[in-house]
Structure formats: structure tokens, C-alpha cells
Design a protein around this motif. Sequence first.
Motif, PDB file in Angstrom:
ATOM      1  N   ASP A   1     -39.102   7.279 -23.476  1.00  0.00           N
ATOM      2  CA  ASP A   1     -38.808   5.940 -23.983  1.00  0.00           C
ATOM      3  C   ASP A   1     -38.243   4.972 -22.954  1.00  0.00           C
ATOM      4  OD1 ASP A   1     -39.669   6.846 -26.410  1.00  0.00           O
ATOM      5  OD2 ASP A   1     -37.655   7.241 -27.206  1.00  0.00           O
ATOM      6  N   VAL A   2     -37.762   5.477 -21.830  1.00  0.00           N
ATOM      7  CA  VAL A   2     -37.199   4.555 -20.829  1.00  0.00           C
ATOM      8  C   VAL A   2     -37.960   4.661 -19.513  1.00  0.00           C
ATOM      9  CG1 VAL A   2     -34.912   4.531 -21.880  1.00  0.00           C
ATOM     10  CG2 VAL A   2     -35.421   6.213 -20.115  1.00  0.00           C
TER      11      VAL A   2
ATOM     12  N   LYS B   1     -29.530  -1.993 -25.519  1.00  0.00           N
ATOM     13  CA  LYS B   1     -29.445  -3.057 -24.515  1.00  0.00           C
ATOM     14  C   LYS B   1     -30.710  -3.158 -23.668  1.00  0.00           C
ATOM     15  CE  LYS B   1     -26.219  -4.436 -20.827  1.00  0.00           C
ATOM     16  NZ  LYS B   1     -25.038  -3.987 -20.053  1.00  0.00           N
ATOM     17  N   ARG B   2     -31.442  -2.019 -23.521  1.00  0.00           N
ATOM     18  CA  ARG B   2     -32.678  -1.948 -22.733  1.00  0.00           C
ATOM     19  C   ARG B   2     -32.485  -2.465 -21.309  1.00  0.00           C
ATOM     20  NH1 ARG B   2     -35.535   1.708 -25.000  1.00  0.00           N
ATOM     21  NH2 ARG B   2     -37.337   1.002 -23.781  1.00  0.00           N
TER      22      ARG B   2
ATOM     23  N   ILE C   1     -27.224  -3.072 -16.097  1.00  0.00           N
ATOM     24  CA  ILE C   1     -26.746  -1.688 -16.160  1.00  0.00           C
ATOM     25  C   ILE C   1     -26.312  -1.318 -17.566  1.00  0.00           C
ATOM     26  CG2 ILE C   1     -24.988  -0.078 -15.303  1.00  0.00           C
ATOM     27  CD1 ILE C   1     -24.910  -1.673 -12.718  1.00  0.00           C
ATOM     28  N   GLY C   2     -26.778  -0.181 -18.022  1.00  0.00           N
ATOM     29  CA  GLY C   2     -26.296   0.398 -19.275  1.00  0.00           C
ATOM     30  C   GLY C   2     -25.454   1.614 -18.949  1.00  0.00           C
TER      31      GLY C   2
ATOM     32  N   ARG D   1     -24.833  -2.921 -31.516  1.00  0.00           N
ATOM     33  CA  ARG D   1     -25.196  -4.277 -31.074  1.00  0.00           C
ATOM     34  C   ARG D   1     -24.209  -4.841 -30.053  1.00  0.00           C
ATOM     35  NH1 ARG D   1     -26.623  -5.126 -36.864  1.00  0.00           N
ATOM     36  NH2 ARG D   1     -28.922  -5.300 -36.946  1.00  0.00           N
ATOM     37  N   TYR D   2     -23.309  -4.013 -29.561  1.00  0.00           N
ATOM     38  CA  TYR D   2     -22.262  -4.507 -28.663  1.00  0.00           C
ATOM     39  C   TYR D   2     -22.846  -5.169 -27.416  1.00  0.00           C
ATOM     40  CZ  TYR D   2     -17.571  -4.645 -26.670  1.00  0.00           C
ATOM     41  OH  TYR D   2     -16.368  -5.070 -26.161  1.00  0.00           O
ATOM     42  N   GLY D   3     -23.916  -4.617 -26.886  1.00  0.00           N
ATOM     43  CA  GLY D   3     -24.532  -5.204 -25.692  1.00  0.00           C
ATOM     44  C   GLY D   3     -25.690  -6.123 -25.995  1.00  0.00           C
TER      45      GLY D   3
END
Length: 578
Positions: A518-519, A489-490, A412-413, A431-433
Motif C-alpha cells: 500500500d505504500v 497522512k500519506r 514525514i510520517g 485525522r490528526y495529520g
Amino acid sequence: MKLLRLIGTYVKPHWRLIVGVVVFQLAQAIASLYLPTLNADIIDNGVATGNTGYILSIGGLMLMITLAQVVCAIIAVYFGAKLAMALGRDLRLAVFTHVGEFSEREVSQFGAPSLITRSTNDVQQVQMLVLLTCTLLVSAPILAIGGIIMALSLDVPLSGIIAVAVPVLLVVLALIVVRMVPLFRLMQKRIDKVNGVLREQLTGIRVVRAFVRERIETDRFAVANREVTDTALRAGRLFALMFPTVLLVMNVSSVAVLWFGAFRINDGSMQIGTLTAFLTYLVQILMAVMMATFMAILIPRASVCADRITEVLQTPSSVVMPSAPVTHLSEHGLIELDNASFAYPGADFPVLRNLTFVAEPGKTTAIIGSTGSGKTSLVNLLPRLFDATEGEVRIDGINVRDLDPDLLWGRIGLVPQKPYLFSGTVASNLRYGKPDATDEQLWAALETAQARDFVSEMELGLESPIAQGGTNVSGGQRQRLAIARALVKRPEIYVFDDSFSALDLATDARLRRALRRDVQGATMIVVAQRVSTIIDADQILVLEDGIIVDRGTHSELLDRSETYREIVESQLTAEEAA
């Protein structure tokens, strides 16, 4: 007693330091008890006879014992300080780790200011108690008991003064300490209140200034600050009584020893050196009582703090980790809610009731409703920030309660309603995730989130500094950076909790087009207030008072849902009026 259990639990791994403290404090106390007898020997057998050699030999022995005593004291304090610092470190880590497992429910129950106080000020009080225990309390009973034994060995009748002085001192000090306990408990609560007011004012400083409330907020802080000060002064006045009491008893007892001792010397029952040694032991005994009393001052406050720390550590999270977690999922992002309900503890009515819907991969499910309808509570069920009190929430057919937390959160994002950025740089936040994300991936996420332009215009680009909370960027920029962080995070599931509210309509439209491009293949949950944000959603859920009152596409809901039409018409009217 919670204080003893708490200290015992966290000092047990450091037993070698405890042994070191006890051994060297014991050696120091024995030296303190032995020195007065040597001093008495010098007076009675050296000075009285004029034996200079005896005086020098015993004096040299006293000097060596004193040096050894100093060395033992230094080592004991070193070990004690090391033990206390280790205890403080382990306690803070334990509280922080346990709080990290809390759900939103427990965090709200305690409150952030109280949790901060408990992991800092409260831990410091317990740590200080351990430090002073190692440096004072270990030697105090040895000096007191040893002093009484040595005094009795010197003169039993004169020891009656000690039998009177010590109980009197203990009774008076006990009366003072008993009155200090509730004051210390009250003080910790009022420190919580000061921290709460201060944190609220600093967080909402822009609102305070916008409404010209500086004077009122200053007065509010002054009231909380004055309450802490008044409580501290009341405790301080009681504290101020303790040392004069000890000194009064000590001086009266010393005068009594000299008075009655003079008569015993006069009738030949005691020598001058023995009286000097007896007086020294009396002072040691009363000083030991005073040191124990000083500890008694700290124990009530440390006990209150230990209770508060233990309360945190013993509070279980309402989100229970599975005993045998599922660590693999075969599908990719299918969300199912099956009669899911959620109620806060003690609430008369649930916030969410009997929610049932399916969000499929590759499709967008939107949630709309009036303020307070339960939209944020609903999306908080997906990453288990809360657990449903009834029904099930499933990801890829597995109840989220049974999923490995890392697997669940990795899928989950989440972009929360109030996006939060951490102090660091743009890159460190993105870059946190995904700590191993490349710069190219960061720029691609920024491009999709419509944030590339303003980041590239920053002097240092990706390495531009971000203040705590993201206060050095605008609300819209903060939202777009939070969206980019989720994109880096993708994940298979994106949850946007009213995450486009600070964007203008043109940016909102570009962002939604970029997300669809893009997703692809990901499941998207979009909570929104603006109809324009969700107009292209594959499924729109209309939420009212915690219930899904209708669902469908934009055109379907316009035809049959009165609630949805009211939302659309109110926004169209607002836009036309503008």
C-alpha cells in the motif's frame, strides 16, 4: 528587573484598560482625601453651632461623594480584573507557543512538570500581582502622599508622629520581606518537585501496582509534599507578622495623636473636627503603607515566577527556523545523511558519529542495534526533533535546516517508539495529520495497519472514545492506531521507530506485507529490535555505539557481520528456548 519588563511587555497592548484603572483609582483616592475635611466641617461648623441645615447639606454632599467613590471603585476593579486576565491569557499563550518551538533537548532541559508549573502557577502569581496592583497599589501612593499633605495642612507639629510612624513601619516590614524572598524561590522549586513526582506516579501507575510500590510511592510523595508545606509554613509565619506589626504601629500612632491632640485642643491650637480629620488621614496613610506592604509580599514571589517564565521565553530552540526557507521540493522522499553526528550539550562523547547513508524512495532502510546504540536519536534527526551537531541531513537534496518546517513535517510520517494517542475518538486521532480525511480513507489505513478488526468491533466504530494517552486500548492496539494515523497522512517518508514491538509475529508479518503493497514508492525507515521485522529490508544498517558498523541485506550481513550474526543468533536461541 525581569518582573517589570515582563509585565510591561504584555500589558502594553491593553493601555486603554491601564488608563481606565488609573483614572478611576485616582478619582476614588481624591474622594477619600476630601471626605475627612467635610467631616471636620460638620463637627466644627455644624455640630458645634447646632446648624442643622449645614449638617444636612454637607452630609448630603458627603453621601454623593461616597456613592461616586463606590462607582469609581467598582469600575476600577472591573478594568483591573480585565487587564489581569488578559495578561494571564497572553502569558500562557506565549509560553505555550514558545515551548511548542522547543526541540526535545529544551523540553528535557526544563522537564515537563516544570514547564507545566511555569505556564500555570507561575503565570497565576504574576497575574495576581497585576490584579492587586490595579486595585490597591495605584491608590496607595496617592492616599499616602495626599494624606501627608492634608495632615500637614491641618497641623504641622502633630505631623511629627507620622514622620516617626511611617519609617518605623517601613523598616520592620522591609526586614520581614527580605527574609521571605528566598522562601518563595524555594517554594516554586518544591512545587515543581511535587508536580514531577505526581506526574511520574500517575503515568506509571501500572508499574507501581505491578511491583506493589504504592506505599513507597506514597511516602515519596509525602516527603515532597511535606517540603512544600514546611516552606509555605515558614513563609506564612513571616506573613503573619506583617499585619500585627501594621496594627501595632497604627494603634500606637492613633493613641499618640489623641494624646497630643488633646493638649492642642485644650490650649486652643486645634479644633475637635480637625483632630478627627487628622486621625483619619493618619489611618489612611498607614493603611496605604499596609497596602503597599501587602504588594511587597506578592512582589518577591511574583518576581521569582517572572524569572522562571522569562527563562523559558528567552531560551532559544536549538532547532533554528530558516530565515529563507525552501518551500518546494522536486524529488519525493530521498534521504541522505552525510557524516552526521549528534552530541547532547555538555556530553563527553557524541551519541551519533559520522553517519553516512542514503535511503531511497520505494525502498526500506532498516536500522538495528543493541539498546543505547543511538537508533532513536538517529531517526529524530530526520524531522528535526534534534539538529545534527556536525554534518548534514538532507531530504531530496536540501539540508533539513533550510526546509520550511511545515514542508518537512508534511513529508514525514513518524510513528514514535512510545505511541501517544490524544483524548477524543478513534477518528479524531487518525485525522490528526489530515483533518479532511474521509471515513473510507480512515478504514483503508486501519486495514493496512491491521487495526480494522478491533476498531469495527468497538461499539461506536470510528467514533469510539480514546482516553488521554490511549490508556483504554492495549499496547498493540495503540501501536497499530499510531501506524494508521501516519498512513492516513500519506507522506513520502515513513519512519517507524520500533513501532512493531508490541505486535505478535503473525500480525507483524501481515502488517509488513500490507505496507509493501500500500505504500509503494514511499521511503521507509524502520527501527527494530526483532530481526524478523527487518529481514526483507532493502538495506539494513547495523548501529553500535552511535556508529554504522556494517550495512547490507539480511543475507549479506549474515555472511560478513559478526555483530549482526550475534543479534540473529541471540533471537533464534530465544525463540527455540520458548
